[in-house]
Design an enzyme around this catalytic site. Structure first.
Site, PDB file in Angstrom:
ATOM      1  N   GLU A 496      46.898  61.347  24.619  1.00  0.00           N
ATOM      2  CA  GLU A 496      46.402  62.283  25.632  1.00  0.00           C
ATOM      3  C   GLU A 496      47.564  63.101  26.200  1.00  0.00           C
ATOM      4  OE1 GLU A 496      44.593  59.523  28.299  1.00  0.00           O
ATOM      5  OE2 GLU A 496      43.435  58.617  26.670  1.00  0.00           O
ATOM      6  N   GLU A 527      41.268  55.599  24.483  1.00  0.00           N
ATOM      7  CA  GLU A 527      42.378  54.694  24.207  1.00  0.00           C
ATOM      8  C   GLU A 527      42.122  53.736  23.045  1.00  0.00           C
ATOM      9  OE1 GLU A 527      43.061  56.279  28.240  1.00  0.00           O
ATOM     10  OE2 GLU A 527      41.300  55.420  27.247  1.00  0.00           O
ATOM     11  N   GLN A 549      48.581  56.813  28.069  1.00  0.00           N
ATOM     12  CA  GLN A 549      49.224  57.645  29.081  1.00  0.00           C
ATOM     13  C   GLN A 549      49.864  56.838  30.207  1.00  0.00           C
ATOM     14  OE1 GLN A 549      47.108  60.787  31.705  1.00  0.00           O
ATOM     15  NE2 GLN A 549      47.847  61.894  29.910  1.00  0.00           N
ATOM     16  N   ASP A 552      48.295  51.138  33.041  1.00  0.00           N
ATOM     17  CA  ASP A 552      47.013  50.641  33.544  1.00  0.00           C
ATOM     18  C   ASP A 552      45.885  50.849  32.539  1.00  0.00           C
ATOM     19  OD1 ASP A 552      47.603  50.228  36.687  1.00  0.00           O
ATOM     20  OD2 ASP A 552      48.642  52.002  35.954  1.00  0.00           O
ATOM     21  N   TYR A 553      46.002  51.889  31.707  1.00  0.00           N
ATOM     22  CA  TYR A 553      44.934  52.222  30.759  1.00  0.00           C
ATOM     23  C   TYR A 553      45.073  51.490  29.442  1.00  0.00           C
ATOM     24  CZ  TYR A 553      44.600  56.054  34.129  1.00  0.00           C
ATOM     25  OH  TYR A 553      44.508  56.792  35.293  1.00  0.00           O
ATOM     26  N   HIS A 594      47.991  53.771  38.881  1.00  0.00           N
ATOM     27  CA  HIS A 594      49.168  54.373  38.259  1.00  0.00           C
ATOM     28  C   HIS A 594      50.454  53.600  38.579  1.00  0.00           C
ATOM     29  CE1 HIS A 594      46.258  57.669  38.171  1.00  0.00           C
ATOM     30  NE2 HIS A 594      46.930  58.118  37.141  1.00  0.00           N
TER      31      HIS A 594
END
Length: 805
Positions: A496, A527, A549, A552-553, A594
């Site tokens: 991304e 993801e 990115q 956390d993701y 984040h």
């Protein structure tokens, strides 16, 4: 031709040749069916642990296999046994070897007994772990059980063909591709098509437009749950129709519908459909309806419990082999007597191969048992525990469990019984038997988690010119990536915001403009399939850098990483690899989503990958180089608040490498050791300045990588000097600090050198709150470090270090 290999369709054949081809296909279908029927019996009589079979799917899989060529890849699921037999990559004997968990690679090449039956794989690597010529193999990527888990990887296998076709710099890699003409074949059940990874993959495939062919085997159920609870409108092809290819948009799928019992229809369907996928790189979906599942889902239950009498009667009438037989008789391809003979021959053949597989799987175990019983007899002759030893021997001799576990358990029992006979020759021999057994079983069941090449990369320290510029950390990354991309056309990055703007923190700024969209590519927000896109491409010889990115993701792609990538080398016992790098950024920003540091989750889930936690971007570049020069997968977590921190620019970025599993002592000290990593190193330094003013000397160690962790056990050397240790990070309580403590205190036996109990300093149990105050009060700061260290020193010498709070 073996009985398990179907004849491929030829462009022009005589009528007699055509009839023989159909007969061979029917023979193959019946062979596979008989294997399923006998396999179920073996499980239900206790000779195997679990069985899941491909009965009812035989005809469609034979038709699909006719379009499968050398160099193609399969990413399927656990009902594809007939397909694997049809392409010549699974024999009946191998089928049963897997059912019996035979640990021989030669007899069970898919997983050496590590996966339950129905999980197929070909061996992409030779005995030295080097790539074979994949263009000479009909390839199957290694299956996993999680439903729809094969779909993300499928995307990457197809995407590799797109890269090989469109990137001129890859044209010389002829052992991996023939100008991108390879098709990635995906198979999935109708119920698994309700999973998120399926839809994410379908969407991404229609965007990327690679040669991906998805076959949906639709038998109307997912275990006991019918399609009315699984699929909107109860019809997958109807709801997938919105993905149909558009000439205007140049995106989407060719969609085909077939019936699982209609042999001539399916052969034609796949012959025409796959040809279009291969030539035009327009992906296709084949919805194969009206399939049956004669034995139900698996050996764990009976489908008579949840299917109506009418449904069961329909399934019997529309059994694909029964329908194929009727068609062959109606068209005078064969008569009933000929087909009856084939039915009997295949049944006898399958029984013969099953017995051979069973004998081969147990031969070594029986020999080990015979040797062990001989040792027991010798032990009993000279031991006061003779009666108990003889009882243990008789128990082993009459055991119906022919497995390594039972042998070792019996050995353990006799060793305990003879604990007072230490030093006798017989007991020494028994101990030697046990050691050899444990070594053998370590190889059988616990070897090949890592390939190990990344640990063999020679360290090349960073060097600097006298006038080396001081730059933002991100500029080191930009220069590194520019060098790496220029030197190796196999490297490409995607994720991304990676392409146009060069990622959200500008570590790839200008790379797309310099190297093109194929090398530096934007993706959608997806993801799971970003991870799969990297895995599949890496399995085909490329060097993907797949970006998440923010840390956390990573959870969105974690299932793909933990179930597929991290286990790949292990579950194939060194047969397949995917040297992919996952790039992300985390630690120490602000806000719930984040500032993640879920390190214990990552370390627990990603055994089989390397996990690097560099404290600055120069360190990150060194780890990238190490992984790129190896052929193993890794995760590099760049420090989110360090892109603007100033660093010197190295002048050897093409060659500079960092060793994995080697901590660095940043500051030497004598009173206490702090073990930490990434952003916490600077927080510790800030606290240490104040601690020094009180006379406390702290040794600061940056572990640098969490997997592997301190392979030379250097941290315990610090404990020998300081006798106190604080494990510090910003994970939750009991998180990665506990992992580091276990490694140092237990594995390295650091407890021997402590004068104070080991301590941890972590973030709070909740996610960090937003803002500067949220960061200060949610995660450990320099004041917290100061107080934790001071408190430990107060306990040791309260007069010198009186408490102040």
């Amino acid at each position: 031709m073996t009985q398990e290999t179907a004849v491929e369709t030829q462009p022009e054949i005589s009528l007699d040749e055509f009839k023989q081809q159909v007969l061979d296909d029917y023979r193959l279908g019946q062979t596979s069916r008989q294997a399923s029927l006998l396999g179920r019996k073996e499980v239900l009589t206790g000779k195997a642990k679990f069985g899941i079979f491909g009965d009812g799917k035989e005809v469609a899989q034979i038709a699909l296999a006719k379009a499968f060529r050398k160099g193609d890849f399969r990413s399927g699921y656990y009902r594809d046994q007939t397909f694997m037999m049809a392409i010549g990559e699974l024999t009946v004997r191998q089928f049963f070897a897997q059912l019996y968990a035979d640990t021989s690679i030669e007899r069970e090449p898919a997983s050496a007994g590590r996966q339950m039956n129905g999980h197929f794989a070909t061996r992409s690597l030779d005995e030295n772990g080097e790539w074979k010529n994949l263009m000479e193999i009909k390839n199957s990527s290694a299956d996993i059980s999680p439903t729809a888990g094969q779909m993300p990887r499928l995307l990457g296998l197809a995407y590799a063909s797109k890269l090989y076709r469109n990137n001129p710099e890859l044209q010389g890699m002829t052992t991996f591709s023939d100008h991108g003409n390879e098709v990635a074949f995906g198979t999935i059940g109708n119920a698994s098509s309700a999973e998120g990874p399926f839809w994410e993959c379908i969407n991404a495939g229609g965007v990327l437009m690679g040669p991906m062919a998805v076959s949906i085997w639709d038998d109307g159920y997912g275990i006991s749950v019918p399609n009315e609870y699984q699929v909107t409108k109860q019809d997958l092809s109807e709801i997938l129709s919105g993905f149909a290819y558009s000439d205007e948009k140049k995106q989407g799928y060719s969609i085909y519908i077939g019936h699982g019992w209609n042999y001539p229809e399916l052969v034609k369907l796949y012959e025409d459909g796959i040809a279009g996928v291969r030539e035009n790189h327009i992906p296709a979906i084949f919805h194969i309806k009206e399939m049956t599942q004669p034995q139900g889902h698996s050996t764990s239950g009976s489908h008579e419990r949840y299917k109506s009498k009418e449904r069961l009667a329909w399934e019997e009438d529309f059994d694909c082999l029964k329908k194929m037989r009727e068609w062959m008789i109606d068209t005078e391809i064969a008569n009933a007597e000929t087909l009856d003979a084939i039915d009997q021959e295949t049944k006898a053949y399958v029984r013969q191969e099953q017995k051979a597989a069973s004998d081969e799987a147990t031969a070594q175990i029986k020999q080990d048992r015979k040797n062990l019983l001989g040792l027991f007899e010798t032990m009993a002759a000279g031991s006061t525990a003779a009666e108990a030893i003889n009882q243990a021997a008789e128990k082993l001799k009459t055991s119906l469990d022919i497995d390594n576990r039972t042998n070792v358990e019996a050995c353990q029992e006799v060793l305990f019984l003879t604990r007072n006979d230490a030093g006798t020759e017989a007991r020494t021999q028994l101990l030697a038997w046990k050691k050899q057994a444990l070594d053998d079983n370590e190889d059988r069941y616990s070897s090949d988690l890592y390939k190990g090449t990344a640990l063999q990369i020679t360290e090349v320290p960073a060097t600097y010119a006298e006038d080396a510029p001081i730059v933002d950390g991100r500029e080191v990354l930009v220069k590194f990536f520019e060098t790496a991309f220029a030197n190796d056309p196999r490297i490409f990055a995607f994720g991304e915001d990676v392409g146009k703007i060069g990622d959200v923190n500008q570590g790839l700024a200008g790379m797309q403009e310099k190297f093109g969209e194929l090398r530096v590519t934007d993706t959608g927000i997806r993801e799971a399939t970003i991870m799969g896109q990297g895995i599949g491409a890496a399995m085909r010889g490329l060097k993907p850098i797949a970006e998440i990115q923010y840390l956390d993701y990573l959870a969105y792609g974690l299932q793909v990483l933990t179930d597929d990538l991290a286990t790949l080398y292990y579950r194939t016992k060194g047969g397949q690899k995917a040297p992919m790098i996952v790039r992300t950024r985390g630690h120490r920003l602000e806000g719930v989503w984040h500032s993640g540091s879920p390190m214990a989750m990552i370390v627990s889930a990603l055994r089989g990958m390397y996990v690097c936690v560099p404290r600055n971007m120069t360190k990150a570049a060194g780890f990238y180089n190490t992984l790129l020069k190896s052929d193993e997968p890794g995760l590099i977590i760049e420090r989110l608040n360090a892109y603007r921190i100033k660093e010197k620019m190295p002048n050897n970025l093409a060659d500079y490498t960092l060793p994995l599993g080697v901590p660095e002592v940043l500051v030497e000290g004598t009173d206490l050791t702090i073990v930490t990593y990434a952003a916490c190193t600077d927080i510790a330094k800030a606290a240490m300045t104040k601690l020094a003013e009180t006379g406390i000397s702290v040794e600061l160690i940056d572990v640098q990588t969490l997997l592997p962790f301190d392979i030379h056990h250097s941290i315990v050397g610090s404990l020998k000097k300081t006798n106190r240790v604080l494990f510090f990070d910003e994970d939750v309580p009991g998180g990665c600090t506990s992992y580091m403590m276990q490694q140092v205190i237990e594995v390295q036996e650091g407890y021997k050198y402590l004068d104070s109990k080991p301590a941890t300093l972590t973030a709070k149990a909740h996610r960090p709150a937003y803002g500067s105050d949220g960061d200060y009060f949610s995660k450990p700061n320099a004041d917290d470090v100061f107080e934790a260290v001071y408190a430990m020193m107060n306990e040791a010498d309260p007069a010198r270090y009186p408490m102040f709070y």
